[in-house]
Scaffold this active site. Sequence first.
Site, PDB file in Angstrom:
ATOM      1  N   CYS A  29     -28.464   1.209 -21.391  1.00 56.51           N
ATOM      2  CA  CYS A  29     -28.229  -0.235 -21.464  1.00 56.51           C
ATOM      3  C   CYS A  29     -28.672  -0.959 -20.187  1.00 56.51           C
ATOM      4  O   CYS A  29     -29.846  -1.248 -20.012  1.00 56.51           O
ATOM      5  CB  CYS A  29     -26.772  -0.498 -21.821  1.00 56.51           C
ATOM      6  SG  CYS A  29     -26.546  -2.097 -22.605  1.00 56.51           S
TER       7      CYS A  29
ATOM      8  N   HIS B 292     -25.980   2.449 -26.648  1.00 57.34           N
ATOM      9  CA  HIS B 292     -25.130   3.439 -25.975  1.00 57.34           C
ATOM     10  C   HIS B 292     -24.983   4.677 -26.859  1.00 57.34           C
ATOM     11  O   HIS B 292     -24.032   4.757 -27.638  1.00 57.34           O
ATOM     12  CB  HIS B 292     -23.736   2.856 -25.722  1.00 57.34           C
ATOM     13  CG  HIS B 292     -23.721   1.726 -24.739  1.00 57.34           C
ATOM     14  ND1 HIS B 292     -23.417   1.923 -23.408  1.00 57.34           N
ATOM     15  CD2 HIS B 292     -23.979   0.408 -24.891  1.00 57.34           C
ATOM     16  CE1 HIS B 292     -23.489   0.749 -22.776  1.00 57.34           C
ATOM     17  NE2 HIS B 292     -23.825  -0.182 -23.657  1.00 57.34           N
TER      18      HIS B 292
ATOM     19  N   GLU C 285     -23.920   7.497 -26.212  1.00 56.80           N
ATOM     20  CA  GLU C 285     -22.741   8.332 -25.893  1.00 56.80           C
ATOM     21  C   GLU C 285     -21.598   8.137 -26.889  1.00 56.80           C
ATOM     22  O   GLU C 285     -20.788   9.032 -27.103  1.00 56.80           O
ATOM     23  CB  GLU C 285     -22.234   8.054 -24.465  1.00 56.80           C
ATOM     24  CG  GLU C 285     -21.767   6.637 -24.173  1.00 56.80           C
ATOM     25  CD  GLU C 285     -22.883   5.721 -23.687  1.00 56.80           C
ATOM     26  OE1 GLU C 285     -24.065   6.071 -23.877  1.00 56.80           O
ATOM     27  OE2 GLU C 285     -22.581   4.641 -23.133  1.00 56.80           O
TER      28      GLU C 285
HETATM   29  N1  GLN Z   1     -25.195  -6.474 -18.583  1.00 55.88           N
HETATM   30  C1  GLN Z   1     -26.187  -6.078 -19.515  1.00 55.88           C
HETATM   31  C2  GLN Z   1     -26.210  -6.933 -20.774  1.00 55.88           C
HETATM   32  O1  GLN Z   1     -25.260  -7.599 -21.072  1.00 55.88           O
HETATM   33  C3  GLN Z   1     -26.015  -4.616 -19.898  1.00 55.88           C
HETATM   34  C4  GLN Z   1     -24.771  -4.356 -20.672  1.00 55.88           C
HETATM   35  C5  GLN Z   1     -24.388  -2.920 -20.708  1.00 55.88           C
HETATM   36  O2  GLN Z   1     -24.860  -2.114 -19.923  1.00 55.88           O
HETATM   37  N2  GLN Z   1     -23.513  -2.565 -21.607  1.00 55.88           N
HETATM   38  O3  GLN Z   1     -27.176  -6.955 -21.484  1.00 55.88           O
END
Ligand code: GLN
Length: 540
Positions: A383, A509, A511
Amino acid sequence: MTKYIFITGGVMSGLGKGMVTCSIGKMLQSRGFTVSAVKCDPYLNVDAGTMNPYIHGEVFVLDDGYEADMDLGAYERFLGIELTRLNNITSGQVYQDIIRRERQGGYLGRCVQIIPHVTDEIKRRIRLVASKTGVDVLLIESGGTVGDIEGLPFLEAFRQMRLEERRGDTLLVHVTLVPVLDAVGEPKTKPTQHSVKELRSIGLQPDIIVARCEAGPLQREQREKIALYCNVEERAVFSSINVNPIYKLPLVLEEQGMGDLLCEYLGLIRRNAEWSEWRRMVERFETPKETVRIAMCGKYAGLADCYVSVNEALRHAAAASGCRAEISWIEAELFEEDPSRVEILSDYDGVLVPGGFGERGTEGKIRAIEYCRTRDIPFLGICYGLQLSIVEISRHLLNLQGAHTTECDPKTPHPVIDLLPEQKGLTDMGGTMRLGSLPVKIKPGTIAHRLYGSELIHERHRHRWEVNPAYWEMLEEAGVVFSGWSPDGKRVEIIELPRNLFFMATQFHPEFKSRPWSPSPPYYGFVKASLENKLKERKR
Ligand code: GLN
């Protein structure tokens, strides 16, 4: 007809109540019964989405996009089930609903009260999960500790349900602590007695007590004492000890006879438990041939719970690769104070930059990513980790000076990471990110394709920013392969650098969908490459 097991906690938090809940579920599943689990969180937040993970632990994202308490992650990982937003009941949701109904005139003429209105709503929500899932047994874990003011309506709802359901169709398991004080060396049962007294004062009598004892299983003498003072059978007092991997806990409780007792108390047909597959899985965790050293590089996370799913996904991937993951947390800000310190990353077999928010530590993370890319150290970005990889590549391969994400620098000359169009103008913070399971199309012939073995996958998301389409072409010319896309081709989902041994980052994500018996493909690829990197280093 669904039967109910309520799980409460006494003495203090952090006793592994969630793990006991998972283990109960596993013992029932191993006998062929179907289960689901509900977490009741007494806080007034509607969900965990706006809570600080460094204080409250990880926010776990469900398929349906609900931002849940991290215990739901444990339920999914242990029980191999997919949960929905119905499986997490918070005071915030309950009150929000009741107050909305009150404003609509739903209670005309009546005074709206904790009993019966709040407790009715809690019971309705619990029973809704039972009827929607149709499981044999529903586990209901209450957050917090008995004695907390905010938890009372939930415990009162449990009391009412125990009376309303058929006798023998509900069970109360109380998880407590039996400490051993160094000076005396003797396990103390008094805190357990007190917390059960507290429970009984609100009309709840536990049927089973699980005592967390770090010093090893309880002796007969302490079990007898707890049984006598807490009004339970002696054979209903169990010991929850420290185990590694955590997936061993169901086996430990099973050996003490808990599975059979649960069935007996609930009047479930006695069936033989089938543990062979689970045991084999646990053995894989216990017999690693190698150790891979993984550096997790990010913003200081004093709370180990902050990245549970990432840690677990690494462990699952390691077990599947015949090794053990030794995970070290590296504070990214270190590399900002002294850029040469990034050299410490060469001591690791692989580097992971996890998800995150906000500016602090980003320059350090970018430095770490640059180091991995140029020294060919296996790298996995999750992310924010993907977004900062794009920033790094833009700055150093494309020479776009000052390139950044607009999350950190709204005035950057090169907004290579920008807010998703649908996010612009949003004012509400709760539940408004791009959330949950979404389809991702995988480009044939890429590493992602090799790892997933499929051209269409589903993974869970939680973000507001994305790779800015205006820079796609330049990035591709610089050698970045966009190996995963949203099916409409509007969102970049996975990037990789085929020139490197392993350099991959995902906007989602993965995970959240990793299971101890079935690791997440990107994590598996990353750990495999880290192992390869280690063996290569050894040859040198
Ligand atoms: N801050 C980033 C976004 O909002 C990444 C978010 C995250 O890593 N879950 O896109």
